[in-house]
Scaffold this motif. Structure first.
Motif, PDB file in Angstrom:
ATOM      1  N   ARG A   3      43.006   9.277 111.757  1.00  0.00           N
ATOM      2  CA  ARG A   3      42.641   9.973 112.985  1.00  0.00           C
ATOM      3  C   ARG A   3      43.411   9.453 114.191  1.00  0.00           C
ATOM      4  NH1 ARG A   3      36.521   8.072 114.093  1.00  0.00           N
ATOM      5  NH2 ARG A   3      36.824   9.662 115.667  1.00  0.00           N
ATOM      6  N   SER A   4      43.236  10.155 115.312  1.00  0.00           N
ATOM      7  CA  SER A   4      44.001   9.794 116.504  1.00  0.00           C
ATOM      8  C   SER A   4      43.310   8.714 117.329  1.00  0.00           C
ATOM      9  CB  SER A   4      44.201  11.040 117.372  1.00  0.00           C
ATOM     10  OG  SER A   4      44.649  10.655 118.645  1.00  0.00           O
TER      11      SER A   4
ATOM     12  N   THR B 219      42.105  10.585 120.893  1.00  0.00           N
ATOM     13  CA  THR B 219      41.037  11.588 121.025  1.00  0.00           C
ATOM     14  C   THR B 219      39.849  11.148 120.170  1.00  0.00           C
ATOM     15  OG1 THR B 219      41.593  12.935 119.089  1.00  0.00           O
ATOM     16  CG2 THR B 219      42.809  13.433 121.108  1.00  0.00           C
TER      17      THR B 219
ATOM     18  N   GLU C 244      46.704  13.526 114.946  1.00  0.00           N
ATOM     19  CA  GLU C 244      45.264  13.734 114.704  1.00  0.00           C
ATOM     20  C   GLU C 244      44.849  13.651 113.241  1.00  0.00           C
ATOM     21  OE1 GLU C 244      43.149  16.549 116.981  1.00  0.00           O
ATOM     22  OE2 GLU C 244      43.422  15.071 118.586  1.00  0.00           O
ATOM     23  N   GLY C 245      45.795  13.364 112.360  1.00  0.00           N
ATOM     24  CA  GLY C 245      45.443  13.267 110.946  1.00  0.00           C
ATOM     25  C   GLY C 245      46.671  13.545 110.103  1.00  0.00           C
TER      26      GLY C 245
ATOM     27  N   ASN D 289      38.448  13.348 118.160  1.00  0.00           N
ATOM     28  CA  ASN D 289      38.361  14.374 117.104  1.00  0.00           C
ATOM     29  C   ASN D 289      38.335  13.792 115.700  1.00  0.00           C
ATOM     30  OD1 ASN D 289      38.543  16.060 119.230  1.00  0.00           O
ATOM     31  ND2 ASN D 289      40.689  16.641 118.894  1.00  0.00           N
ATOM     32  N   GLU D 290      37.642  14.512 114.836  1.00  0.00           N
ATOM     33  CA  GLU D 290      37.637  14.181 113.406  1.00  0.00           C
ATOM     34  C   GLU D 290      39.067  14.362 112.882  1.00  0.00           C
ATOM     35  OE1 GLU D 290      34.998  13.775 109.828  1.00  0.00           O
ATOM     36  OE2 GLU D 290      34.845  13.231 111.920  1.00  0.00           O
ATOM     37  N   GLY D 291      39.516  13.436 112.033  1.00  0.00           N
ATOM     38  CA  GLY D 291      40.876  13.537 111.504  1.00  0.00           C
ATOM     39  C   GLY D 291      40.890  14.093 110.092  1.00  0.00           C
TER      40      GLY D 291
ATOM     41  N   LYS E 195      46.638  20.710 110.572  1.00  0.00           N
ATOM     42  CA  LYS E 195      45.901  19.521 110.129  1.00  0.00           C
ATOM     43  C   LYS E 195      45.101  19.839 108.861  1.00  0.00           C
ATOM     44  CE  LYS E 195      42.090  17.683 111.751  1.00  0.00           C
ATOM     45  NZ  LYS E 195      41.185  17.484 112.877  1.00  0.00           N
TER      46      LYS E 195
END
Ligand code: ADP
Ligand code: ASP
Ligand code: MG
Length: 413
Positions: free
Chosen positions: A229-230, A233, A176-177, A235-237, A191
């Motif tokens: 980032r991923s 997903t 995710e980051g 989501n913000e990375g 993260k």
């Protein structure tokens, strides 16, 4: 209308279903009115497979031919991706490094980008196409295909973002980051929301392979904000940007490892002026990068010299050094590949003592022997046996309380 460069790594394009899913993701960004340049890696495992084929045929593969071979991995993914976009009813065009043109030096397997011709990319973008570019590769002035070194697709993406003056450069990967350590070996890794170019440069140089170090150097030089980032997903990375006062200021901000090095020792080298130069000149002429160097002082007129090189250069380095050892009357050359470098990193370490000794104590408590040590203002690195890497990483992450945000310095040592 924004121009966005998005790079997807090997696991993100690991099979045709994943390629189709990534194409959908890019298409939805395109449909929002953005111009899209996509950089792809080879399918995960493919570059390793190709290197294995080369080694099965030639013990020390010719580097020009190696580039011809390994660059094919990216040709597969970009063409399939363009097909996936067309199948979904939109238009795309795939381009290799020499079609762009991404011009590089001629140092095969670790070439550097010299220039990028953005003309063709811009024409295709203006025609409304998604432009899909093979990562990791370029071409010399003579027209030979080169590659940029492992992980080089990140560098292709940031270089393109700089050349095209893109509004954003997004690096999509399987985590995710950027984390305080590799989340795949330490469940408590945290993260990081924003990290400075300089700190990311340190992490990358010490093994955090989530971003290739040269991509971070380019991002810093051309002020390209990078969003890691991923793929899997929304989501913000992590944003890699210029340093600002709102960033975390922990003493130690990350723990890294590098299993990609090997150790070489030349024993009983005559302790005379000019000897180190005689040893390292042929090594650098061969494009082999040396990392840590330790020279012992010994009684008498002899000394030992130990250093590390990238593992894939180990055989070539050993061969060169056996010749050099004979020329300078050194006793022997020996080495080991089953080593790892673990490091603690943090710009906050500049003004603090006691960090290195804390690290040594933690490794000692786990019964891990330290073979080599190197320090700088903002990092401490130790070479240990490879099999203890995960243990060392988890122990250091825990001891420096990296699972918690903004821990005061006193509590970290
Ligand atoms: P890609 O194929 O997308 O380029 P890489 O394998 O090169 O992906 O990089 C992502 C991997 O980097 C993660 O799967 C993770 O195991 C590793 N990694 C190492 N250190 C870190 C870190 N500090 N933060 C995030 N990932 C890390
Ligand atoms: N395919 C290349 C590698 O595996 C480049 C990259 O993925 O960035 O190293
Ligand atoms: Mg990578």
């Amino acid at each position: 209308m924004a121009l966005i460069v998005q790079k997807f790594g090997g696991t993100s394009v690991g099979n045709t279903d994943k390629i189709k899913a990534v194409a959908q993701r890019v298409l939805s960004c395109h449909k929002q009115g953005n111009q899209m340049v996509v950089v792809l890696s080879a399918m995960s495992g493919e570059t390793d497979r190709l290197i294995g084929l080369a080694r099965a045929v030639q013990q020390m593969p010719d580097l020009r031919e190696m580039d011809m071979l390994v660059s094919t991995g990216e040709q597969v993914t970009v063409s399939l991706f363009a097909m996936a976009v067309k199948e979904a009813g939109s238009d795309a065009v795939s381009l290799l490094g020499d079609q762009v043109t991404i011009q590089t030096t001629n140092m095969h397997t670790k070439a550097r980008i010299k220039s990028i011709d953005s003309g063709r990319i811009k024409r295709h973008l203006d025609d409304g196409k998604i432009v899909v570019i093979a990562g990791f590769q370029g071409v010399t002035e003579e027209g030979d295909i080169t590659t940029l070194g492992r992980g080089g697709s990140d560098t292709t993406a940031v270089a393109l973002a700089a050349a095209l003056k893109a509004d954003a450069c997004e690096i999509f990967t399987d985590v995710e980051g950027v984390f305080t350590t590799d989340p795949n070996i330490c469940a408590r890794a945290r993260k990081i929301d924003r990290i400075s170019y300089d700190e990311m440069l340190e992490l990358a140089s010490l093994g955090a392979k989530v971003l290739d170090i040269r991509s971070v150097g380019l991002a810093k030089r051309y002020k390209v904000p990078v969003h890691v980032r991923s793929t899997f997903t929304e989501n913000e990375g992590t944003w890699v940007v210029e340093e600002d006062k709102n960033m975390e200021s922990m003493l130690v901000s990350g723990v890294t490892y590098n299993k990609n090095e090997a150790r070489i020792t030349i024993s009983k080298v005559p302790d005379q002026p000019g000897v180190a130069a005689k040893i390292f000149l042929p090594i650098s002429d061969a494009g082999i990068v040396v990392d840590m160097i330790i020279q012992n002082t010994r009684a008498g007129s002899m000394t030992d010299l130990t250093f590390t090189v990238i593992r894939s250069d180990y055989d070539r380095a050993m061969k060169l050094l056996e010749q050099v050892a004979a020329e300078i009357n050194a006793e022997s050359v020996s080495g080991a590949q089953d080593i790892a470098k673990v490091s603690i990193v943090g710009v906050g370490m500049r003004n603090h003592s006691g960090i290195a000794s804390t690290m040594f104590q933690i490794l000692a408590r786990e019964g891990i022997n330290i073979m080599m040590i190197s320090t700088s203002e903002i990092k401490v690195s130790c070479i240990i046996e490879e099999k203890y890497t995960e243990l060392a990483i988890r122990a250091l992450h825990e001891a420096f309380a990296l699972d918690k945000e903004n821990v005061p310095a006193e509590e970290q040592v």
